[in-house]
Design a protein around this motif. Structure first.
Motif, PDB file in Angstrom:
ATOM      1  N   ILE A 258      23.367 -18.156 -21.032  1.00  0.00           N
ATOM      2  CA  ILE A 258      23.791 -19.464 -20.524  1.00  0.00           C
ATOM      3  C   ILE A 258      25.094 -19.336 -19.744  1.00  0.00           C
ATOM      4  N   ALA A 259      26.002 -18.468 -20.206  1.00  0.00           N
ATOM      5  CA  ALA A 259      27.255 -18.255 -19.482  1.00  0.00           C
ATOM      6  C   ALA A 259      26.982 -17.693 -18.088  1.00  0.00           C
ATOM      7  N   ALA A 260      26.039 -16.731 -17.992  1.00  0.00           N
ATOM      8  CA  ALA A 260      25.704 -16.163 -16.686  1.00  0.00           C
ATOM      9  C   ALA A 260      25.057 -17.208 -15.786  1.00  0.00           C
ATOM     10  N   LEU A 261      24.153 -18.031 -16.337  1.00  0.00           N
ATOM     11  CA  LEU A 261      23.526 -19.097 -15.545  1.00  0.00           C
ATOM     12  C   LEU A 261      24.564 -20.117 -15.083  1.00  0.00           C
ATOM     13  N   ARG A 262      25.486 -20.449 -15.983  1.00  0.00           N
ATOM     14  CA  ARG A 262      26.524 -21.424 -15.608  1.00  0.00           C
ATOM     15  C   ARG A 262      27.403 -20.881 -14.494  1.00  0.00           C
ATOM     16  N   HIS A 263      27.771 -19.607 -14.594  1.00  0.00           N
ATOM     17  CA  HIS A 263      28.610 -18.990 -13.557  1.00  0.00           C
ATOM     18  C   HIS A 263      27.881 -18.954 -12.217  1.00  0.00           C
ATOM     19  N   ALA A 264      26.570 -18.676 -12.254  1.00  0.00           N
ATOM     20  CA  ALA A 264      25.808 -18.519 -11.015  1.00  0.00           C
ATOM     21  C   ALA A 264      25.439 -19.843 -10.378  1.00  0.00           C
ATOM     22  N   ILE A 265      25.181 -20.870 -11.187  1.00  0.00           N
ATOM     23  CA  ILE A 265      24.623 -22.122 -10.670  1.00  0.00           C
ATOM     24  C   ILE A 265      25.646 -23.252 -10.626  1.00  0.00           C
ATOM     25  N   ILE A 266      26.476 -23.362 -11.657  1.00  0.00           N
ATOM     26  CA  ILE A 266      27.425 -24.484 -11.742  1.00  0.00           C
ATOM     27  C   ILE A 266      28.801 -24.087 -11.234  1.00  0.00           C
ATOM     28  N   GLY A 267      29.268 -22.924 -11.660  1.00  0.00           N
ATOM     29  CA  GLY A 267      30.614 -22.514 -11.284  1.00  0.00           C
ATOM     30  C   GLY A 267      31.658 -23.389 -11.955  1.00  0.00           C
ATOM     31  N   PRO A 268      32.808 -23.570 -11.324  1.00  0.00           N
ATOM     32  CA  PRO A 268      33.876 -24.360 -11.942  1.00  0.00           C
ATOM     33  C   PRO A 268      33.735 -25.866 -11.729  1.00  0.00           C
ATOM     34  N   ARG A 269      32.655 -26.305 -11.108  1.00  0.00           N
ATOM     35  CA  ARG A 269      32.519 -27.722 -10.758  1.00  0.00           C
ATOM     36  C   ARG A 269      32.372 -28.619 -11.986  1.00  0.00           C
ATOM     37  N   PHE A 449      18.036 -21.934   1.217  1.00  0.00           N
ATOM     38  CA  PHE A 449      17.882 -23.375   1.066  1.00  0.00           C
ATOM     39  C   PHE A 449      18.553 -23.896  -0.198  1.00  0.00           C
ATOM     40  N   TYR A 450      18.937 -22.985  -1.094  1.00  0.00           N
ATOM     41  CA  TYR A 450      19.621 -23.392  -2.325  1.00  0.00           C
ATOM     42  C   TYR A 450      21.137 -23.311  -2.220  1.00  0.00           C
ATOM     43  N   LEU A 451      21.639 -22.829  -1.122  1.00  0.00           N
ATOM     44  CA  LEU A 451      23.093 -22.697  -0.988  1.00  0.00           C
ATOM     45  C   LEU A 451      23.834 -24.032  -1.138  1.00  0.00           C
ATOM     46  N   PRO A 452      23.279 -25.177  -0.632  1.00  0.00           N
ATOM     47  CA  PRO A 452      23.994 -26.443  -0.863  1.00  0.00           C
ATOM     48  C   PRO A 452      24.131 -26.805  -2.337  1.00  0.00           C
ATOM     49  N   LEU A 453      23.260 -26.263  -3.191  1.00  0.00           N
ATOM     50  CA  LEU A 453      23.281 -26.576  -4.611  1.00  0.00           C
ATOM     51  C   LEU A 453      24.252 -25.679  -5.376  1.00  0.00           C
ATOM     52  N   LEU A 454      24.513 -24.490  -4.874  1.00  0.00           N
ATOM     53  CA  LEU A 454      25.278 -23.483  -5.607  1.00  0.00           C
ATOM     54  C   LEU A 454      26.779 -23.629  -5.350  1.00  0.00           C
ATOM     55  N   PRO A 455      27.619 -23.004  -6.175  1.00  0.00           N
ATOM     56  CA  PRO A 455      29.076 -23.160  -6.026  1.00  0.00           C
ATOM     57  C   PRO A 455      29.582 -22.643  -4.680  1.00  0.00           C
TER      58      PRO A 455
END
Length: 487
Positions: A258-269, A449-455
């Motif tokens: 989950i930490a790796a997914l959070r870092h990759a998808i959510i970041g510090p947002r 196409f996923y770059l707008p979603l990623l940090p």
């Protein structure tokens, strides 16, 4: 910082009247039982009054004890632990601390030994985190709600949530905050923290599901191939869902994944910034994906459920959307993500209808057609207005009238044509969903196409993102644990 004191004193008079209360309790039970067993019908109210008194007695005991039971950083005194049946009844009414129903913890409570250290060790809590849970439940909530905070605490720790972001800001005496918290009310989440969904739950769920199919499942399939993992039930289930069975919490491996997914998808947002990114992704990607597929299809679109329907007053109209272009236009005007429903519409499992009021698009309706191809079983799915908001109450009237006309046969539907189309699409499906994982080549093409979603600062290509995120190593560790558990 030190752990709280071990014991508290029970309310005054609670023990001195124990014998009298117990004798009264037994007499009331015996009397009520005798009336029910042997008395004529007209004496049943006496039994009910006796049972009512029993309930009030138990409730009184529960209230008396709750002041120190629910202050659960402490254990109860040994003298109170011997107070017998009323204590057991009260404990069933008052929620004990998370995990305190397990045998070893219950034994510590019954023995009157210090409880704080055990809870801290069991849940990985420090003294400040344990203190934040003090008096975290109202007595009424404790009695009426059958759940406790065990899962919420487990998930807060698994998602590595800072204490100031816990319900109530990590302060004690915040029962209202805990009662309304998504950490308590929502199910476990495997990618996004439950407090990130807010009012945009459907949109975020759609985005995570799409990313799972386009990016994560191809990556896991490749890790399985490279690692030579056997296709056991646990490995196959994880490869399809990217979720770990959490009946036992998932442990440290799930926390690291989950930490790796959070870092990759959510970041510090924070939640608001992530929700805005999801909205941007929906507007840019979902509709483009639908159009891209339809432009390559041999026969674009899908059969309509029925002809346009108009209300008796003439003010409302429901129009079936039967092509990607229709979905794109509906999503553009109402600023929502209906373009993402292209695949299930193309497959024949769903029909999307546009509700119009005096000629203006006002809301969008999803109808699912059910799994049986031989029977047209309609069910209402989502019903959303502008930007996925809840439609005004008066719009439910034309919706109900339309469904009534369809079910009564007053508004004909293309049942036979739809059944033939759906069977054909089962035999030869040209859409975007498949039970098998898509290829890495697909993931590389879909990634931009996923770059707008990623940090912000995410690498521009899929392979670099994988390397920077640490996801391959986290997936390898997860697969290794599941593989070992299957042997």
């Amino acid at each position: 910082g030190a752990a709280p004191a071990a014991c508290a004193t029970p309310p005054a008079g609670l023990l001195t009247q124990r014998g009298l209360r117990l004798r009264l309790l037994l007499a009331m039970i015996a009397g009520a039982g005798a009336v029910f067993a042997f008395a004529p019908f007209n004496l049943f109210p006496v039994a009910l009054i006796s049972l009512g008194g029993l309930v009030l007695l138990l409730a009184g005991e529960a209230r008396a004890r709750s002041g120190w039971w629910l202050a659960w950083k402490r254990s109860r005194p040994a003298s109170v632990a011997r107070s017998g049946r009323l204590a057991n009844s009260a404990r069933r009414c008052c929620r004990a601390p998370p995990g305190s129903r397990e045998e070893d913890v219950t034994g510590i409570i019954d023995a009157g030994l210090p409880l704080a250290a055990v809870l801290m060790e069991r849940h990985g809590l420090n003294a400040a985190e344990l203190r934040s849970l003090r008096n975290g439940r109202h007595l009424r909530h404790s009695i009426e709600n059958p759940t406790d905070f065990h899962v919420a605490i487990e998930e807060l720790k698994t998602h590595e949530t800072p204490l100031h972001e816990w319900p109530g800001g990590g302060r004690p005496e915040e029962a209202d905050a805990w009662a309304g918290s998504p950490w308590v009310k929502e199910p476990r989440q495997h990618v996004v923290r439950p407090d990130y969904f807010g009012f945009y739950k459907d949109g975020i769920t759609d985005a995570i599901n799409a990313m799972r199919e386009d990016l994560l499942r191809p990556m896991v399939a490749e890790r399985i191939r490279l690692g030579g993992f056997a296709p056991s039930r646990l490995v196959v289930s994880f490869a399809r869902s990217i979720e770990i069975d959490v009946r036992k919490g998932g442990g440290l491996v799930r926390q690291r994944m989950i930490a790796a997914l959070r870092h990759a998808i959510i970041g510090p947002r924070k939640p608001k910034a992530f929700q805005e990114a999801v909205g941007l992704w929906h507007r840019r990607v979902a509709t483009l994906s639908a159009l891209r597929h339809e432009h390559t299809a041999e026969r674009p679109g899908w059969p309509e459920l029925c002809a346009p329907w108009r209300s008796a007053c003439g003010s409302h109209e429901l129009v079936v959307l039967s092509s990607a272009a229709d979905l794109v236009e509906e999503g553009r005007l109402l600023d929502h993500c209906v373009g993402g429903y292209y695949a299930i519409c193309r497959r024949g499992d769903t029909q999307i209808l546009s509700l119009r009021e005096n000629g203006k698009r006002i809301a969008t309706l999803e109808l699912t057609l059910g799994p049986d191809l031989g029977v047209l079983a309609l069910a209402v799915g989502q019903f959303k207005a502008y930007r996925n908001s809840t439609p005004p109450a008066h719009l439910h009237d034309p919706l109900r009238a339309f469904l009534r006309d369809v079910r009564n046969g007053d508004h004909p539907v293309n049942a036979a044509r739809l059944a033939h189309y759906r069977k054909k699409m089962r035999d030869v499906w040209d859409g975007t969903w498949n039970s098998e994982a898509l290829s890495l080549d697909h993931a590389r093409k879909a990634f931009p196409f996923y770059l707008p979603l990623l940090p912000r600062g995410t690498p521009a290509d899929f392979d670099a993102w994988c390397a920077a995120s640490g996801l391959p190593a986290a997936f390898d560790a997860t697969l290794a644990q599941l593989d070992a558990s299957s042997r």
